[in-house]
Design an enzyme around this catalytic site. Sequence first.
Site, PDB file in Angstrom:
ATOM      1  N   HIS A  98      -1.457   7.095   4.181  1.00  0.00           N
ATOM      2  CA  HIS A  98      -0.140   6.649   4.642  1.00  0.00           C
ATOM      3  C   HIS A  98       0.869   7.763   4.403  1.00  0.00           C
ATOM      4  O   HIS A  98       0.970   8.290   3.288  1.00  0.00           O
ATOM      5  CB  HIS A  98       0.306   5.399   3.872  1.00  0.00           C
ATOM      6  CG  HIS A  98      -0.692   4.284   3.910  1.00  0.00           C
ATOM      7  ND1 HIS A  98      -0.910   3.510   5.024  1.00  0.00           N
ATOM      8  CD2 HIS A  98      -1.550   3.816   2.967  1.00  0.00           C
ATOM      9  CE1 HIS A  98      -1.837   2.603   4.770  1.00  0.00           C
ATOM     10  NE2 HIS A  98      -2.243   2.779   3.527  1.00  0.00           N
TER      11      HIS A  98
ATOM     12  N   ASN B 129       1.496  -4.300   7.723  1.00  0.00           N
ATOM     13  CA  ASN B 129       2.243  -4.508   6.485  1.00  0.00           C
ATOM     14  C   ASN B 129       3.021  -3.274   6.023  1.00  0.00           C
ATOM     15  O   ASN B 129       4.170  -3.377   5.600  1.00  0.00           O
ATOM     16  CB  ASN B 129       1.311  -4.981   5.375  1.00  0.00           C
ATOM     17  CG  ASN B 129       1.029  -6.474   5.470  1.00  0.00           C
ATOM     18  OD1 ASN B 129       1.458  -7.138   6.405  1.00  0.00           O
ATOM     19  ND2 ASN B 129       0.307  -6.997   4.504  1.00  0.00           N
TER      20      ASN B 129
ATOM     21  N   ALA C 112       0.800  -1.221   0.000  1.00  0.00           N
ATOM     22  CA  ALA C 112       0.000   0.000   0.000  1.00  0.00           C
ATOM     23  C   ALA C 112       0.831   1.269   0.000  1.00  0.00           C
ATOM     24  O   ALA C 112       0.277   2.369  -0.102  1.00  0.00           O
ATOM     25  CB  ALA C 112      -0.923   0.001   1.219  1.00  0.00           C
TER      26      ALA C 112
END
Length: 273
Positions: free
Chosen positions: A226, A196, A130
Amino acid sequence: MTTPLNIALIGFGAIGSAAAALLQQTPQVRLAAVVLADLSPASWMPETVEQLAQWAPEAELLDHVPTTGIDLVVEAAGHAAIHQHILAALQRGQACIVASMGALSEPGLAEELEEAARQGQTQVEFVSGAIGAVDALAAAKIGGLSSVRYTGRKPPLAWLGTPAERSVDLQSLDQAHTLFEGSAREAAAQFPKNANVAATISLAGLGMDATQVRLIADPNVTDNIHTVEAAGAFGSFDLTMRNLPLEANPKTSAQTVYSLVRAIRNRVVHTVI
């Protein structure tokens, strides 16, 4: 005619099935086997039956990775699959791609995977998932990094099913709330389903113990956001990605699937970046 790349896909949940659908557009890749924890159709969700028929019609359904006839093993089943399938596949010389980066928070596992790949004279690849700028971070590590910080910001309901439920009422949260601050290793231990990205950044940069992590539940956002901030001999950068969640699993960014498919396609195309 070029011989297709035969892959064994471990897991056919939200990520695995979405990846299988996209790989239909890559004729150089053949989904030869799907490895499932439970082979009983009676235990499958109705959509699993439909998706297997649509996206993996020729795949053999197994509870193990075939020892022959497979060119690439792709893990999309969660942390346990690494111990159960990936280590042995590497030892016998099968190249592997790992999507469950959060598993690398387990002390010594990254080294185990490297040693298994060395024994099998093959390679294990960890996908960026991601997050972006992993190439820049890994390159900066060569010159020397002084700090790396990751901040993960998601809507409150995306944190359901995590330890966040014990510290705040996610259903009625009306302002941003910091759920966690600490090292990437601590974050992975407490929030394994959301580990992750932190693990990926740690592997590319300063490691699990030196990488700082902050996790936030924010009712004012609808995307998974993020942010990576890094500084070192190269200078500094900060990157923010606003990822839409995967429709079948709001805890996972759709970008995770695209990253996995890209890694597989890179094995068969003639130009790679």
